[in-house]
Motif scaffolding. Sequence first.
Motif, PDB file in Angstrom:
ATOM      1  N   LEU A  42       3.432   0.948 -19.451  1.00  0.00           N
ATOM      2  CA  LEU A  42       3.541  -0.507 -19.498  1.00  0.00           C
ATOM      3  C   LEU A  42       4.953  -0.929 -19.872  1.00  0.00           C
ATOM      4  O   LEU A  42       5.557  -1.787 -19.229  1.00  0.00           O
ATOM      5  CB  LEU A  42       2.557  -1.074 -20.521  1.00  0.00           C
ATOM      6  N   VAL A  43       5.476  -0.335 -20.940  1.00  0.00           N
ATOM      7  CA  VAL A  43       6.782  -0.742 -21.456  1.00  0.00           C
ATOM      8  C   VAL A  43       7.891  -0.451 -20.443  1.00  0.00           C
ATOM      9  O   VAL A  43       8.829  -1.239 -20.286  1.00  0.00           O
ATOM     10  CB  VAL A  43       7.073  -0.039 -22.795  1.00  0.00           C
ATOM     11  N   THR A  44       7.784   0.669 -19.751  1.00  0.00           N
ATOM     12  CA  THR A  44       8.826   1.044 -18.800  1.00  0.00           C
ATOM     13  C   THR A  44       8.646   0.390 -17.432  1.00  0.00           C
ATOM     14  O   THR A  44       9.431   0.644 -16.511  1.00  0.00           O
ATOM     15  CB  THR A  44       8.875   2.574 -18.628  1.00  0.00           C
ATOM     16  N   GLY A  45       7.618  -0.443 -17.296  1.00  0.00           N
ATOM     17  CA  GLY A  45       7.485  -1.276 -16.112  1.00  0.00           C
ATOM     18  C   GLY A  45       6.889  -0.628 -14.886  1.00  0.00           C
ATOM     19  O   GLY A  45       7.048  -1.144 -13.773  1.00  0.00           O
ATOM     20  N   VAL A  46       6.164   0.491 -15.042  1.00  0.00           N
ATOM     21  CA  VAL A  46       5.601   1.154 -13.859  1.00  0.00           C
ATOM     22  C   VAL A  46       4.080   1.264 -13.928  1.00  0.00           C
ATOM     23  O   VAL A  46       3.467   1.923 -13.093  1.00  0.00           O
ATOM     24  CB  VAL A  46       6.203   2.572 -13.686  1.00  0.00           C
ATOM     25  N   TYR A  47       3.465   0.598 -14.896  1.00  0.00           N
ATOM     26  CA  TYR A  47       2.020   0.782 -15.112  1.00  0.00           C
ATOM     27  C   TYR A  47       1.205   0.385 -13.883  1.00  0.00           C
ATOM     28  O   TYR A  47       0.440   1.180 -13.340  1.00  0.00           O
ATOM     29  CB  TYR A  47       1.577  -0.026 -16.327  1.00  0.00           C
ATOM     30  N   GLU A  48       1.365  -0.850 -13.440  1.00  0.00           N
ATOM     31  CA  GLU A  48       0.535  -1.312 -12.325  1.00  0.00           C
ATOM     32  C   GLU A  48       0.871  -0.600 -11.027  1.00  0.00           C
ATOM     33  O   GLU A  48      -0.007  -0.357 -10.197  1.00  0.00           O
ATOM     34  CB  GLU A  48       0.674  -2.824 -12.170  1.00  0.00           C
ATOM     35  N   GLN A  49       2.147  -0.254 -10.832  1.00  0.00           N
ATOM     36  CA  GLN A  49       2.514   0.487  -9.629  1.00  0.00           C
ATOM     37  C   GLN A  49       1.850   1.857  -9.601  1.00  0.00           C
ATOM     38  O   GLN A  49       1.393   2.317  -8.554  1.00  0.00           O
ATOM     39  CB  GLN A  49       4.042   0.646  -9.539  1.00  0.00           C
ATOM     40  N   LEU A  50       1.784   2.517 -10.757  1.00  0.00           N
ATOM     41  CA  LEU A  50       1.127   3.824 -10.825  1.00  0.00           C
ATOM     42  C   LEU A  50      -0.365   3.702 -10.556  1.00  0.00           C
ATOM     43  O   LEU A  50      -0.943   4.519  -9.820  1.00  0.00           O
ATOM     44  CB  LEU A  50       1.370   4.461 -12.192  1.00  0.00           C
ATOM     45  N   ILE A  51      -1.005   2.700 -11.164  1.00  0.00           N
ATOM     46  CA  ILE A  51      -2.436   2.506 -10.941  1.00  0.00           C
ATOM     47  C   ILE A  51      -2.704   2.211  -9.473  1.00  0.00           C
ATOM     48  O   ILE A  51      -3.650   2.745  -8.863  1.00  0.00           O
ATOM     49  CB  ILE A  51      -2.961   1.361 -11.825  1.00  0.00           C
ATOM     50  N   ASP A  52      -1.884   1.370  -8.873  1.00  0.00           N
ATOM     51  CA  ASP A  52      -2.071   1.007  -7.480  1.00  0.00           C
ATOM     52  C   ASP A  52      -1.887   2.220  -6.566  1.00  0.00           C
ATOM     53  O   ASP A  52      -2.672   2.447  -5.637  1.00  0.00           O
ATOM     54  CB  ASP A  52      -1.081  -0.097  -7.103  1.00  0.00           C
TER      55      ASP A  52
END
Length: 320
Positions: A42-52
């Motif tokens: 989340l903090v590094t800004g890739v959370y939703e991209q990884l989930i998607d």
Amino acid sequence: MTEARTLATNRPRHALPLDLARGFLIGSAELVPGVSGGTVALVTGVYEQLIDSAHHVVSAVRRLVTGPDRFASARAELKRTDWFLILPVLAGMATALVTIAGLMGSFVTDHPELSRGLFLGMVAVSILVPLRMMPAGHRPAWVDAVLVALVAAATFWTVGLAGGGAEADPSLVIVFGAAAIAICALVVPGVSGSFFLLTVGLYTTTLEAINGRDLVYLAVFAAGATLGLASFVQLLNYLLDHRRRTTLLVMVGLMLGSLRALWPWQAVPEASADGEAHGPGALLAPYAPVAGPVLLALLGAAVVLVLVVIESRANRDAPA
């Protein structure tokens, strides 16, 4: 799909070193009981991209097995996967697990107050991230506050239960099942997979398997983790798309409750059958050392704030 998630497909290829570093940080976090790899994502800004991306990979496998026109539909799903993100992140995570498992275990074990202080500051400030991602609400604010409070209280209580000893020779069936559950924590901010392994007595055993290159144990663990991730990521992807505000509020509660594990000053828990103390102890008033944990908490908080600012500016400057 939200605009932020659509931007994943426009990821520049020169981001490779940064994505490797993100993966390394996520993998490092998963080695620490009480710290969630999902929080770092989340903090590094890739959370939703990884989930998607994980959702597209799982969908591709499912369509390859059961869907009509299997190869074409699976290939279409794989093309929608952001491989320029997911592969470097996975490589960074694997590197962290192989190279610093022993070092991280020693830091947490030999310097508990210092390590908990550092991670307390990082996780506490990380709560800002899901709050910033939240869409506007359509219900009274007190309902959201009650939801966060209930989830935080339940998490606080559950974290206090972690304290199992180490299983010297666990059944591979147990290893498979524990890995399937623990990996779900990887994608949920505020929930620590390492802490779950502590609860069932497999944390030390798993670190020893990594350090000792126990290929049978690691293969079974990886198989269980793969099944767990494939089963859970579909649900999480749906919730982020259709119940976004509620899902993010639950994440805030999970992160708040998980701070229980990271209070620097705790009583040493009772030693288990293996002669070692596992899990959290009773919370205590600050005792020496005090300055070290406080300074490291401030340092951890500052690092996360810098990362949040950098990611915020990157998203603001990204092409629409």
